[in-house]
Scaffold this active site. Structure first.
Site, PDB file in Angstrom:
ATOM      1  CE  LYS A 114      -4.296  -1.337  -0.173  1.00 22.30           C
ATOM      2  NZ  LYS A 114      -4.093  -2.770  -0.465  1.00 22.30           N
ATOM      3  CE  LYS A 197      -5.492 -12.631  -6.179  1.00 21.56           C
ATOM      4  NZ  LYS A 197      -5.937 -13.078  -4.861  1.00 21.56           N
ATOM      5  CE  LYS A 200     -13.366  -7.521  -3.777  1.00 21.85           C
ATOM      6  NZ  LYS A 200     -13.777  -6.906  -2.530  1.00 21.85           N
TER       7      LYS A 200
END
Ligand code: TRP
Length: 332
Positions: A114, A197, A200
């Site tokens: 992050k 993968k 979202k």
């Protein structure tokens, strides 16, 4: 799994769920609910670390809630709740934070990630993300936590916090929660963009709410390669990914058919994708319809969340009563 086990898992309320979430998480949840005491919640506090838009929060929570229910989690069987409906978790998080070291939190992979991704918003909530997650789990003294690989470090920290708490106070109170995935390899659904993968935030996903047309479009645009150059050649990653998704949604005979075509260098990717799109639609369309029905039924959603919150609060209150006592917080 026996019914003494307590299962807990949560999904952050950011955006909508995709095929990867369905095969990697939701479908497992629906199977576990009959074998153990299950808590499935929507991590809206956690979503605030990265998506602090008040105008979107409620809609996002509603999406995941509808998707949980549409996928088959039965609120009569499992406890479904919204994290912020059980603010006891914030108190437990505060108490656990007294024994969480800044150094270990700073070394967490998700935190470092992050810092790279949002250098202008490295807030304390991000740093304490694993403490809040540990509180989610320990609030119900969960023994089994179905999560993907990316969450295993958080779970390792949860166990660390539980052990530390037990040691410091000389109790055997919190269990060491283990990752659990229904006794089988997790089905990992790759994205349609050739590598990695389905995610979202990667923009490579097929959402449970996608229309048939949207699904066809996305699948037809999926990355492939120039085709096999010799019989029985290994598949490139993008092509392997398409077959991996097929394994989740198609009949074995369909997969055999296209594998053979590939091995004989007779494959036409257009046909492969057309078939894949139809098979995905067969999985997604009924879920999508249930999502739409449930999402528009505010009365039902209110009932489900009120009942879930009540059950989750009862469990949370019992834990906090114990933890306060263990830590020496007594009422006058
Ligand atoms: N961190 C998890 C994720 O991003 C979401 C989550 C929050 C969670 N609290 C949890 C998962 C407790 C399992 C248990 O996917």
């Amino acid at each position: 799994m026996d019914n003494k086990n307590i299962v807990l898992s949560g999904i952050r309320s950011t955006g909508q769920l995709h095929l990867g979430n369905y095969f990697g998480a939701l479908r497992n949840f629906t199977r576990m609910q009959h074998d153990a005491r299950c808590f499935f919640f929507i991590a809206d506090y956690h979503s605030l670390t990265t998506h602090p838009d008040p105008g979107q929060l409620h809609g996002n929570v509603k999406n995941i809630l509808s998707e949980y229910l549409a996928a088959g989690i039965d609120p009569e069987v499992a406890t479904i709740y919204i994290q912020s409906d059980v603010p006891q978790v914030a108190e437990l998080s505060l108490l656990l934070s007294m024994h969480a070291y800044v150094g270990e939190l700073e070394r967490t992979a998700s935190f470092k990630d992050k810092i790279r991704k949002q250098p202008d918003n490295v807030n304390a909530g991000l740093l304490c993300y694993p403490v809040l997650m540990a509180a989610d789990i320990l609030l119900h003294r969960a023994t089994h936590v179905p999560v993907g690989k990316d969450q295993e470090q958080h779970l390792e920290l949860t166990r660390q916090f539980a052990r530390r708490f037990n040691n410091i106070y000389g109790v055997n109170y919190f269990p060491e929660s283990v990752p659990y995935n229904f006794g089988q390899e997790l089905v990992k659904i790759p994205g349609l963009d050739g590598n990695g993968k389905m995610g979202k935030s990667e923009g490579n996903g097929i959402y449970l709410s996608d229309s048939d047309e949207a699904i066809r479009k996305k699948v037809m645009r999926a990355v492939t390669d120039a085709g096999p150059q010799a019989p029985d050649s290994p598949m490139s990653e993008p092509v392997r990914n398409i077959f991996t998704i097929m394994k989740a949604v198609s009949e074995p005979s369909t997969i055999d058919f296209f594998t053979e075509k590939y091995n004989k260098c007779e494959i036409r990717y257009g046909d492969l994708k057309k078939q894949l799109a139809e098979d995905i639609i067969r999985t997604v369309a009924p879920i999508r319809e249930r999502i739409a029905d449930i999402r528009s039924n505010d009365k039902y959603l209110h009932e489900v969340t009120a009942e879930g919150a009540e059950r989750a609060r009862r469990s949370a209150d019992a834990t906090l009563r114990d933890v306060r006592e263990i830590m020496g917080i007594h009422r006058f």
